[in-house]
Motif scaffolding. Sequence first.
Motif, PDB file in Angstrom:
ATOM      1  N   SER A 143       0.807  -1.233   0.000  1.00  0.00           N
ATOM      2  CA  SER A 143       0.000   0.000   0.000  1.00  0.00           C
ATOM      3  C   SER A 143       0.836   1.277   0.000  1.00  0.00           C
ATOM      4  O   SER A 143       0.282   2.366  -0.165  1.00  0.00           O
ATOM      5  CB  SER A 143      -0.930   0.016   1.216  1.00  0.00           C
ATOM      6  N   PHE A 144       2.137   1.168   0.173  1.00  0.00           N
ATOM      7  CA  PHE A 144       2.991   2.357   0.227  1.00  0.00           C
ATOM      8  C   PHE A 144       3.662   2.594  -1.119  1.00  0.00           C
ATOM      9  O   PHE A 144       4.025   1.660  -1.831  1.00  0.00           O
ATOM     10  CB  PHE A 144       4.052   2.200   1.325  1.00  0.00           C
ATOM     11  N   ASP A 145       3.825   3.864  -1.440  1.00  0.00           N
ATOM     12  CA  ASP A 145       4.418   4.240  -2.723  1.00  0.00           C
ATOM     13  C   ASP A 145       5.939   4.329  -2.667  1.00  0.00           C
ATOM     14  O   ASP A 145       6.609   4.048  -3.663  1.00  0.00           O
ATOM     15  CB  ASP A 145       3.883   5.614  -3.161  1.00  0.00           C
ATOM     16  N   PHE A 146       6.459   4.719  -1.515  1.00  0.00           N
ATOM     17  CA  PHE A 146       7.886   5.068  -1.434  1.00  0.00           C
ATOM     18  C   PHE A 146       8.375   4.884  -0.011  1.00  0.00           C
ATOM     19  O   PHE A 146       7.613   5.097   0.947  1.00  0.00           O
ATOM     20  CB  PHE A 146       8.070   6.534  -1.861  1.00  0.00           C
ATOM     21  N   ALA A 147       9.630   4.497   0.127  1.00  0.00           N
ATOM     22  CA  ALA A 147      10.269   4.430   1.447  1.00  0.00           C
ATOM     23  C   ALA A 147      11.704   4.922   1.333  1.00  0.00           C
ATOM     24  O   ALA A 147      12.376   4.662   0.326  1.00  0.00           O
ATOM     25  CB  ALA A 147      10.235   3.007   1.995  1.00  0.00           C
ATOM     26  N   PHE A 148      12.142   5.643   2.355  1.00  0.00           N
ATOM     27  CA  PHE A 148      13.521   6.151   2.401  1.00  0.00           C
ATOM     28  C   PHE A 148      14.155   5.675   3.692  1.00  0.00           C
ATOM     29  O   PHE A 148      13.588   5.853   4.769  1.00  0.00           O
ATOM     30  CB  PHE A 148      13.539   7.682   2.333  1.00  0.00           C
ATOM     31  N   ILE A 149      15.346   5.070   3.585  1.00  0.00           N
ATOM     32  CA  ILE A 149      16.013   4.478   4.741  1.00  0.00           C
ATOM     33  C   ILE A 149      17.381   5.123   4.922  1.00  0.00           C
ATOM     34  O   ILE A 149      18.233   5.088   4.035  1.00  0.00           O
ATOM     35  CB  ILE A 149      16.178   2.947   4.585  1.00  0.00           C
ATOM     36  N   ASP A 150      17.570   5.716   6.079  1.00  0.00           N
ATOM     37  CA  ASP A 150      18.849   6.321   6.447  1.00  0.00           C
ATOM     38  C   ASP A 150      19.013   6.081   7.944  1.00  0.00           C
ATOM     39  O   ASP A 150      18.836   6.983   8.755  1.00  0.00           O
ATOM     40  CB  ASP A 150      18.857   7.811   6.118  1.00  0.00           C
ATOM     41  N   ALA A 151      19.331   4.839   8.293  1.00  0.00           N
ATOM     42  CA  ALA A 151      19.332   4.449   9.702  1.00  0.00           C
ATOM     43  C   ALA A 151      20.497   3.502   9.969  1.00  0.00           C
ATOM     44  O   ALA A 151      21.501   3.530   9.256  1.00  0.00           O
ATOM     45  CB  ALA A 151      17.989   3.804  10.050  1.00  0.00           C
ATOM     46  N   ASP A 152      20.364   2.674  10.991  1.00  0.00           N
ATOM     47  CA  ASP A 152      21.436   1.766  11.391  1.00  0.00           C
ATOM     48  C   ASP A 152      21.702   0.729  10.303  1.00  0.00           C
ATOM     49  O   ASP A 152      20.816  -0.024   9.913  1.00  0.00           O
ATOM     50  CB  ASP A 152      21.104   1.085  12.720  1.00  0.00           C
ATOM     51  N   LYS A 153      22.933   0.710   9.817  1.00  0.00           N
ATOM     52  CA  LYS A 153      23.283  -0.110   8.655  1.00  0.00           C
ATOM     53  C   LYS A 153      23.184  -1.603   8.949  1.00  0.00           C
ATOM     54  O   LYS A 153      22.953  -2.395   8.032  1.00  0.00           O
ATOM     55  CB  LYS A 153      24.692   0.233   8.159  1.00  0.00           C
ATOM     56  N   ASN A 154      23.332  -1.995  10.202  1.00  0.00           N
ATOM     57  CA  ASN A 154      23.254  -3.416  10.545  1.00  0.00           C
ATOM     58  C   ASN A 154      21.848  -3.977  10.352  1.00  0.00           C
ATOM     59  O   ASN A 154      21.671  -5.194  10.291  1.00  0.00           O
ATOM     60  CB  ASN A 154      23.726  -3.659  11.975  1.00  0.00           C
ATOM     61  N   ASN A 155      20.862  -3.094  10.222  1.00  0.00           N
ATOM     62  CA  ASN A 155      19.487  -3.552  10.039  1.00  0.00           C
ATOM     63  C   ASN A 155      18.941  -3.292   8.631  1.00  0.00           C
ATOM     64  O   ASN A 155      17.752  -3.514   8.380  1.00  0.00           O
ATOM     65  CB  ASN A 155      18.569  -2.891  11.069  1.00  0.00           C
ATOM     66  N   TYR A 156      19.790  -2.849   7.726  1.00  0.00           N
ATOM     67  CA  TYR A 156      19.295  -2.517   6.386  1.00  0.00           C
ATOM     68  C   TYR A 156      18.562  -3.698   5.738  1.00  0.00           C
ATOM     69  O   TYR A 156      17.509  -3.531   5.141  1.00  0.00           O
ATOM     70  CB  TYR A 156      20.441  -2.043   5.487  1.00  0.00           C
ATOM     71  N   TRP A 157      19.128  -4.904   5.843  1.00  0.00           N
ATOM     72  CA  TRP A 157      18.468  -6.042   5.211  1.00  0.00           C
ATOM     73  C   TRP A 157      17.174  -6.391   5.942  1.00  0.00           C
ATOM     74  O   TRP A 157      16.188  -6.773   5.309  1.00  0.00           O
ATOM     75  CB  TRP A 157      19.389  -7.247   5.141  1.00  0.00           C
ATOM     76  N   ASN A 158      17.171  -6.254   7.253  1.00  0.00           N
ATOM     77  CA  ASN A 158      15.936  -6.485   8.018  1.00  0.00           C
ATOM     78  C   ASN A 158      14.847  -5.503   7.592  1.00  0.00           C
ATOM     79  O   ASN A 158      13.676  -5.875   7.456  1.00  0.00           O
ATOM     80  CB  ASN A 158      16.203  -6.355   9.519  1.00  0.00           C
ATOM     81  N   TYR A 159      15.228  -4.247   7.386  1.00  0.00           N
ATOM     82  CA  TYR A 159      14.265  -3.261   6.891  1.00  0.00           C
ATOM     83  C   TYR A 159      13.779  -3.656   5.496  1.00  0.00           C
ATOM     84  O   TYR A 159      12.584  -3.580   5.192  1.00  0.00           O
ATOM     85  CB  TYR A 159      14.891  -1.868   6.837  1.00  0.00           C
ATOM     86  N   HIS A 160      14.724  -4.073   4.681  1.00  0.00           N
ATOM     87  CA  HIS A 160      14.384  -4.407   3.298  1.00  0.00           C
ATOM     88  C   HIS A 160      13.346  -5.527   3.233  1.00  0.00           C
ATOM     89  O   HIS A 160      12.382  -5.450   2.442  1.00  0.00           O
ATOM     90  CB  HIS A 160      15.649  -4.809   2.541  1.00  0.00           C
TER      91      HIS A 160
END
Length: 233
Positions: A143-160
């Motif tokens: 349901s979301f159009d866009f996401a921007f991630i600028d946070a803790d790099k150790n969790n980038y894949w978890n966010y993804h």
Amino acid sequence: MDNISKPEVILQSEGLLKYILETGVYPREAEILKELRNATAEHPLGFMGAAPDAGQLMAMLLKLLNAKKTIEVGVFTGYSLLLTALTIPNDGKIIAMDPDRKAYEIGLPFIKKAGVEHKIDFIECPALPVLDKLLEEPANEGSFDFAFIDADKNNYWNYHERLIKLVKIGGLVAYDNTLWGGTVALPEKAVSEPKREWRRLSLAFNKAISKDCRVQIAFLSIGDGVIICMRVR
């Protein structure tokens, strides 16, 4: 390379960035964004603010998507958050997550001054529990159009792994700091000890995302490196 050697190009990189910023970015930067950028520069960690040239690209992508519903993981003082709020329609919404309320409050007066606070749902919390909560509601998937991630790099894949379910097919997810100050292109021994772990994490994420068949990617050397992913399935 038309009589320009590689070392000369590298030496000119700072000058080229200055030219790009002064010619094509700063003249078009909204005054309220400029004010927030200057306020952020006074913060001891001001270097963590989103790069204005990356912001310019982000604004264009948001408009191309006609984005109305977005996610931001990692807010800091809110430059990219304010930029998004200025770009999406008046009835658009941003779910923004960051455990550092104090940094967000540096940008809050500028958000209020711009008249866009009503578009923002700021959640003072680490992002993973919020993303998991969103996924508990089936209606949020895709349901979301866009996401921007600028946070803790150790969790980038978890966010993804979570964002790829929340963003619609054809939607975009953008990851900042994927070049980690250029250290990803250096041998480990040439990188200072404090940066080695983050370099390793960046390398691992960049490699993993390049193999993810669920997304089409564009890896850009803008700002500190941005990987833009379009969900294709």
